[in-house]
Design a protein around this motif. Structure first.
Motif, mmCIF file in Angstrom:
data_model
loop_
_atom_site.group_PDB
_atom_site.id
_atom_site.type_symbol
_atom_site.label_atom_id
_atom_site.label_comp_id
_atom_site.label_asym_id
_atom_site.label_seq_id
_atom_site.Cartn_x
_atom_site.Cartn_y
_atom_site.Cartn_z
ATOM 1 N N ARG A 1 -4.487 -5.399 4.373
ATOM 2 C CA ARG A 1 -4.804 -4.123 3.855
ATOM 3 C C ARG A 1 -6.265 -4.284 3.339
ATOM 4 N N GLU B 1 0.130 4.001 9.510
ATOM 5 C CA GLU B 1 -0.076 3.283 8.208
ATOM 6 C C GLU B 1 -0.957 4.454 7.201
ATOM 7 N N LEU C 1 -0.703 -0.964 -4.569
ATOM 8 C CA LEU C 1 -2.004 0.215 -4.401
ATOM 9 C C LEU C 1 -1.456 1.392 -4.022
ATOM 10 N N SER C 2 -1.889 2.319 -5.049
ATOM 11 C CA SER C 2 -1.435 3.772 -4.941
ATOM 12 C C SER C 2 -2.073 4.602 -5.764
ATOM 13 N N SER D 1 -12.487 1.194 -5.430
ATOM 14 C CA SER D 1 -11.087 1.683 -5.501
ATOM 15 C C SER D 1 -10.991 2.836 -4.410
ATOM 16 N N SER E 1 -3.233 4.202 3.443
ATOM 17 C CA SER E 1 -4.071 3.027 2.616
ATOM 18 C C SER E 1 -4.922 3.893 1.555
ATOM 19 N N VAL E 2 -4.877 3.426 0.361
ATOM 20 C CA VAL E 2 -5.919 4.355 -0.390
ATOM 21 C C VAL E 2 -7.377 3.705 -0.190
ATOM 22 N N TYR E 3 -7.502 2.641 0.508
ATOM 23 C CA TYR E 3 -8.954 2.276 0.978
ATOM 24 C C TYR E 3 -9.204 3.060 2.327
ATOM 25 N N ALA F 1 -5.019 0.332 -8.385
ATOM 26 C CA ALA F 1 -4.664 -0.770 -8.044
ATOM 27 C C ALA F 1 -3.830 -1.530 -9.548
ATOM 28 N N GLY G 1 -12.703 0.206 -0.896
ATOM 29 C CA GLY G 1 -11.782 -0.980 -0.578
ATOM 30 C C GLY G 1 -12.803 -2.204 -1.041
ATOM 31 N N ASP H 1 0.770 -1.315 0.054
ATOM 32 C CA ASP H 1 -0.100 -0.097 -0.049
ATOM 33 C C ASP H 1 0.977 1.391 0.027
ATOM 34 N N ASP H 2 0.771 2.126 -0.960
ATOM 35 C CA ASP H 2 1.182 3.538 -0.844
ATOM 36 C C ASP H 2 2.683 3.326 -1.083
#
Ligand SMILES: NC(=O)c1ccc[n+]([C@@H]2O[C@H](COP(=O)([O-])OP(=O)(O)OC[C@H]3O[C@@H](n4cnc5c(N)ncnc54)[C@H](O)[C@@H]3O)[C@@H](O)[C@H]2O)c1
Ligand SMILES: [Zn+2]
Length: 401
Positions: free
Chosen positions: A379, A218, A165-166, A272, A220-222, A150, A275, A124-125
């Motif tokens: 994630r 942390e 994932l970014s 996206s 996350s895009v989610y 993704a 999640g 993630d990221d």
């Protein structure tokens, strides 16, 4: 308690029949004179590469084709695409295909810009900044990769899918031309269509944004469920109920193809940001072990996971039943919610998705190992509305065997 949420998508979405004809202008606006098209041999043969090549070369664009894409692409396929790109020096990368080719294009655009190896960005990221300009054209109605953050590769050494994932992976331009999906064979239409349904249902029933369990430090895009995701998922579920059976049985029906193309993109916008959850966490090891397609694996697992999640999301499942066209008048919430599960089971049967893990070659002896692998994909698991234990995961897989 989280009090804000965000929404990201492709920089521009161009949707509609013959949208592909505007590619020359799009490349021009991106100031891209050299475009690498990432695709596969089947699409070359089906004439879809030509559809892209013509409008691009009407501008003054030099086009190079990488046609080494493959379903559920391996890290090795990504290395080959990157090698081709390094010798061509593109100014933009264009992914033409299903999720598999679009994801290869995303990984290529990343490594070309930031160096290193695809494995460096798994998780993630991990991408440090914008990637090379990306244009994505889906030829399946399924993954939503054209708008998503993704890219998924298959780690063939470890028999598991790995995800990058970014938000930097969102294409600059998504060109969704439903006519590109008309040549999709029945199985690809069915598998990718139920993948889109899984995206929409997992987003719609995800853990709430306000209580999204992201550990301190942390990223996350989610971010869990939010109103914009709900709105997109609702529309996607409804469109899939209206069009998926027809797109599978009568692939030449353009209204059905267009409805599915829109549904898949909307579901991509929803998942996206919000999640995906337990279905995807279980599919990654199942897909890695069996080589069944991502969509078929998700479709197989979806009702079993819905049954597990039902106690945490009764109201939402009842709404899904209505969106799927079920008549739930006079039922209480639990009965209506159950109808969402049976409606998905019926749809799954009608379009020919396998219904048991043993049908795709999974044995009882594998269940524990598959559950352990899925349990490691935090994630995604943290998006699920119920916090699943390792035993829960094994139980769900056992129920699906
Ligand atoms: N990036 C994301 O956000 C995301 C989301 C979900 C799934 N995925 C990944 O996407 C992949 C699956 O993608 P998919 O379901 O779109 O299938 P796919 O890209 O694997 O394509 C399946 C097969 O269909 C063929 N095909 C595709 N379009 C066609 C057309 N119009 N006519 C004829 N043949 C056609 C392809 O050549 C390929 O052989 C998996 O690797 C999955 O993990 C990515
Ligand atoms: Zn998916």
């Amino acid at each position: 308690m989280r009090t804000t949420w965000t929404f990201h998508s492709a920089g521009q979405l161009l949707f509609g029949r013959h949208a592909v004809r505007q590619l020359g202008e799009i490349a021009d606006r991106l100031r891209a004179k050299r475009v690498l098209v990432v695709t596969d041999p089947l699409l070359l043969k089906a004439g879809l590469v030509e559809e892209v090549h013509v409008p691009l070369s009407e501008g003054v664009v030099v086009v190079e084709i990488f046609s080494g894409g493959e379903p559920e692409p391996s890290i090795r396929a990504a290395e080959a695409a990157i090698a081709k790109a390094r010798s061509f020096h593109p100014e933009a990368v264009l992914g033409l295909g299903g999720g598999s080719n679009m994801d290869l294009a995303k990984v290529t655009a990343t490594v070309l810009k930031h160096g290193g190896h695809p494995r460096d960005y798994v998780g993630d990221d991990k991408i440090p900044g914008p990637v090379m300009p990306l244009i994505c054209l889906p030829t399946t109605a399924g993954t939503g990769s054209e708008v998503s953050a993704a890219a998924v590769l298959t780690d063939t050494d470890n028999h598991i899918k790995v995800g990058i994932l970014s938000n930097y992976l969102r294409p600059r331009v998504a060109v969704v031309d439903p006519l590109l999906t008309v040549s999709c064979p029945k199985k690809v239409t069915a598998d990718s269509g139920i993948d889109a349904l899984t995206h929409a249902i997992e987003a719609y029933t995800a853990v709430d944004n306000a209580t999204f369990p992201l550990p301190a430090g942390e990223r996350s895009v989610y971010q869990g469920r939010h109103p914009m995701g709900d709105m997109l998922a609702e529309k996607a579920i409804h469109l899939i109920a209206l069009h998926l059976r027809q797109a599978v049985s009568h692939g030449e029906d353009l209204d059905a193809r267009e409805g599915m193309a829109l549904a898949a993109t909307l579901a991509g916008m929803a998942f996206s940001n919000v999640g995906v959850a337990l279905v995807h966490a279980l599919e990654y090891p199942v897909g890695g072990a069996t080589h069944c397609s991502h969509g078929a694996g998700n479709g197989l697992l979806l009702p079993f996971v819905m049954r597990y999640n039902l106690p945490a999301r009764r109201k939402e499942f009842a709404a899904i039943a209505r969106l799927l066209g079920e008549d739930v008048a006079g039922m209480d919430e639990t009965q209506a919610a159950e109808r969402a599960i049976t409606a998905v089971e019926r749809l799954r049967a009608d379009i020919g998705i396998p219904t048991r893990l043993r049908d795709v070659g999974v044995t009882e002896a594998q269940l524990k190992g598959l559950a352990e692998k899925a349990f490691g994909i935090k994630r995604i698991l943290r998006v699920n509305p119920r916090a699943a234990t390792l035993e829960d995961l094994e139980g769900i897989l056992r129920s699906a065997l």
